[in-house]
Design an enzyme around this catalytic site. Structure first.
Site, PDB file in Angstrom:
ATOM      1  N   HIS A  15      -6.983  26.136 -14.070  1.00 38.87           N
ATOM      2  CA  HIS A  15      -6.630  27.462 -13.533  1.00 38.87           C
ATOM      3  C   HIS A  15      -5.153  27.437 -13.132  1.00 38.87           C
ATOM      4  CE1 HIS A  15      -7.793  31.122 -10.903  1.00 38.87           C
ATOM      5  NE2 HIS A  15      -6.473  31.032 -10.896  1.00 38.87           N
TER       6      HIS A  15
ATOM      7  N   HIS B  37      -1.257  29.845 -13.218  1.00 36.52           N
ATOM      8  CA  HIS B  37      -0.490  31.066 -13.522  1.00 36.52           C
ATOM      9  C   HIS B  37       0.902  30.643 -13.985  1.00 36.52           C
ATOM     10  CE1 HIS B  37      -3.410  33.745 -11.477  1.00 36.52           C
ATOM     11  NE2 HIS B  37      -3.622  32.668 -10.756  1.00 36.52           N
TER      12      HIS B  37
ATOM     13  N   LYS C  17     -11.366  36.395 -17.831  1.00 39.74           N
ATOM     14  CA  LYS C  17     -11.237  36.393 -16.371  1.00 39.74           C
ATOM     15  C   LYS C  17     -11.647  37.741 -15.789  1.00 39.74           C
ATOM     16  CE  LYS C  17      -9.843  34.956 -12.276  1.00 39.74           C
ATOM     17  NZ  LYS C  17      -8.553  34.475 -11.810  1.00 39.74           N
TER      18      LYS C  17
ATOM     19  N   HIS D 172     -12.821  35.711 -10.133  1.00 40.95           N
ATOM     20  CA  HIS D 172     -12.188  35.731  -8.809  1.00 40.95           C
ATOM     21  C   HIS D 172     -13.250  36.260  -7.856  1.00 40.95           C
ATOM     22  CE1 HIS D 172      -8.695  36.088  -5.978  1.00 40.95           C
ATOM     23  NE2 HIS D 172      -9.651  36.774  -5.348  1.00 40.95           N
TER      24      HIS D 172
ATOM     25  N   HIS E  48     -11.397  28.883  -7.771  1.00 46.43           N
ATOM     26  CA  HIS E  48     -10.814  28.543  -6.467  1.00 46.43           C
ATOM     27  C   HIS E  48     -11.751  28.845  -5.291  1.00 46.43           C
ATOM     28  CE1 HIS E  48      -9.811  32.761  -6.921  1.00 46.43           C
ATOM     29  NE2 HIS E  48      -8.747  32.531  -7.649  1.00 46.43           N
TER      30      HIS E  48
ATOM     31  N   ASP F  87      -4.651  26.683  -9.346  1.00 43.17           N
ATOM     32  CA  ASP F  87      -4.224  28.043  -8.982  1.00 43.17           C
ATOM     33  C   ASP F  87      -2.733  28.057  -8.635  1.00 43.17           C
ATOM     34  OD1 ASP F  87      -4.546  30.762  -8.779  1.00 43.17           O
ATOM     35  OD2 ASP F  87      -5.225  30.730  -6.704  1.00 43.17           O
TER      36      ASP F  87
HETATM   37  O1  DOR Z   1      -3.006  33.444  -4.313  1.00 40.63           O
HETATM   38  C1  DOR Z   1      -3.219  33.902  -5.419  1.00 40.63           C
HETATM   39  N1  DOR Z   1      -2.217  34.144  -6.290  1.00 40.63           N
HETATM   40  N2  DOR Z   1      -4.464  34.185  -5.758  1.00 40.63           N
HETATM   41  C2  DOR Z   1      -4.767  34.831  -6.892  1.00 40.63           C
HETATM   42  O2  DOR Z   1      -5.923  35.099  -7.113  1.00 40.63           O
HETATM   43  C3  DOR Z   1      -3.700  35.270  -7.828  1.00 40.63           C
HETATM   44  C4  DOR Z   1      -2.487  34.476  -7.640  1.00 40.63           C
HETATM   45  C5  DOR Z   1      -1.266  35.084  -8.319  1.00 40.63           C
HETATM   46  O3  DOR Z   1      -1.369  35.492  -9.478  1.00 40.63           O
HETATM   47  O4  DOR Z   1      -0.233  35.154  -7.675  1.00 40.63           O
HETATM   48 ZN    ZN Z   2      -5.370  32.312  -9.776  1.00 36.87          ZN
END
Ligand code: DOR
Ligand code: ZN
Length: 353
Positions: A17, A19, A101, A138, A176, A249
């Site tokens: 997971h 980003h 997702k 989520h 998460h 995450d």
């Molecule tokens: O803290 C987070 N940041 N939780 C999420 O679910 C998304 C993520 C983000 O994309 O910044």
């Molecule tokens: Zn995330």
């Protein structure tokens, strides 16, 4: 796994997971993940979101242009109420796409195109149960009447448990997890249900976020919870139970947008996750299960081969330090603040083959 008191060698880990964003942020953060991880499940919450197979494959190309061949991004689609069964079938047939997702609309960063009512996507989830495509969730309700610290537990009761009962064949990763409720829910499920856990939720509780001043770089969603939940998460991941695996995450935002009156949610931890995790597992007397959590359980759930390369961690005699920021490519002003675990870390990654 080979282990001596100061050295630990494990199968190269995967991050289930992460980003990466796009453009200059993408260029800055992809090498940080690719340095230690062989593969990563890449979240689709770009603006606009990655909703089609074509967009996911384009995004994949942009990612691989920032790393060498040793790293494999595993793509996801963003589920909306207008996603079609056809598109999901196409995704199931494309090897580069591993999951879909589900963001409840409004739950987190760039979730506006998400799902307002899970009933509206049940036919889509049914098609995924048939095709075997994994659903990443989520797990927080967005009901304004539900306290932010209860949103995960309420989501399990109201949404996830009914979905699991109705579609037992659907492969679900609760992303998460942050509570003992999440741990218990996953433990009570079948082999089709698993959860990712982040390093920061194993290290921080809500006092760390709020006592003595607000720490914007510890603000993430789901929000860090009270101590008993952190303890439950640590117990789950260090137990070796195959239903729990690493999803960092890692969610980069610029330092400026974190340190703001209305700061963004997300912790950027790609650079020091493995060092932090070695420390956590050592503290729990469970270094022998680090490899299962980081390198085996997730691969098995996603039916991927185990990586053949290895990662070597070394324990220093003194606490090690990490760069506190990462420059955003092409912009000398902007940085991303790296996760500060707030505890001494003695481990570093020294090698990978
Ligand atoms: O803290 C987070 N940041 N939780 C999420 O679910 C998304 C993520 C983000 O994309 O910044
Ligand atoms: Zn995330």
């Amino acid at each position: 796994m080979q282990q001596t008191p100061e050295k630990l060698e494990i199968i190269r880990p995967d991050d289930f997971h992460v980003h990466f964003r796009d453009s200059s942020m993408l260029a800055a953060v992809v090498p940080e993940t690719a340095r230690h991880f062989a593969r990563a499940i890449v979240m689709p919450n770009l603006v606009p979101p990655v909703v089609s197979v074509a967009q996911a494959l384009d995004y994949r190309q942009r990612i691989v242009s920032h790393c060498d061949e040793g790293f494999e991004p595993l793509m996801t689609l963003y589920l909306t109420e207008t996603t079609t069964v056809d598109e999901l079938q196409k995704a199931a047939d494309v090897d580069e796409i591993k999951a879909v997702k589900l963001y409840p609309a409004g739950a987190t960063t760039n979730s506006a195109s998400g799902v307002t009512d899970v009933k509206r996507v049940m036919p889509l989830l049914e098609s995924m149960a048939r095709s075997g495509l994994t659903l990443c969730v989520h797990g927080e309700v967005t009901d304004p009447d539900v306290d932010i610290f209860d949103r995960e537990a309420v989501f399990i009761d109201r949404i996830l448990e009914p979905v699991r009962r109705e579609l037992p064949e659907l492969r679900i990763v609760m992303e998460h997890i942050t509570t003992s409720d999440g741990v218990d829910f996953v433990r009570s499920g079948s082999a089709n249900l698993a959860a990712t856990v982040t390093p920061h939720h194993l290290i921080l509780n809500r006092n760390d976020l709020l006592v003595g001043g607000i720490r914007p770089h510890y603000y993430c969603l789901p929000i860090v919870k009270r101590e008993k939940h952190r303890v439950a998460l640590r117990k789950a991941v260090t137990s070796g139970d195959c239903r729990f695996f690493l999803g960092t995450d890692s969610a980069p935002h610029t330092t400026e947008t974190k340190e703001a009156a209305c700061g963004c949610a997300g912790v950027f931890n790609a650079s020091n996750t493995m060092a932090c995790l070695a420390q956590v597992f050592e503290e729990e007397g469970a270094l022998q299960n680090l490899e299962a959590f980081c390198s085996l359980n997730g691969a098995d759930f996603y039916r991927l081969p185990h990586n053949t390369e290895r990662l070597v961690l070394q324990k220093a005699t003194k606490p090690v330090s990490f760069p506190s920021t990462l420059a955003v490519a092409g912009d000398s002003e902007q940085t991303v603040t790296v996760f500060d675990p707030g505890m001494d870390i003695y481990w570093t990654v020294v090698d990978h083959t």
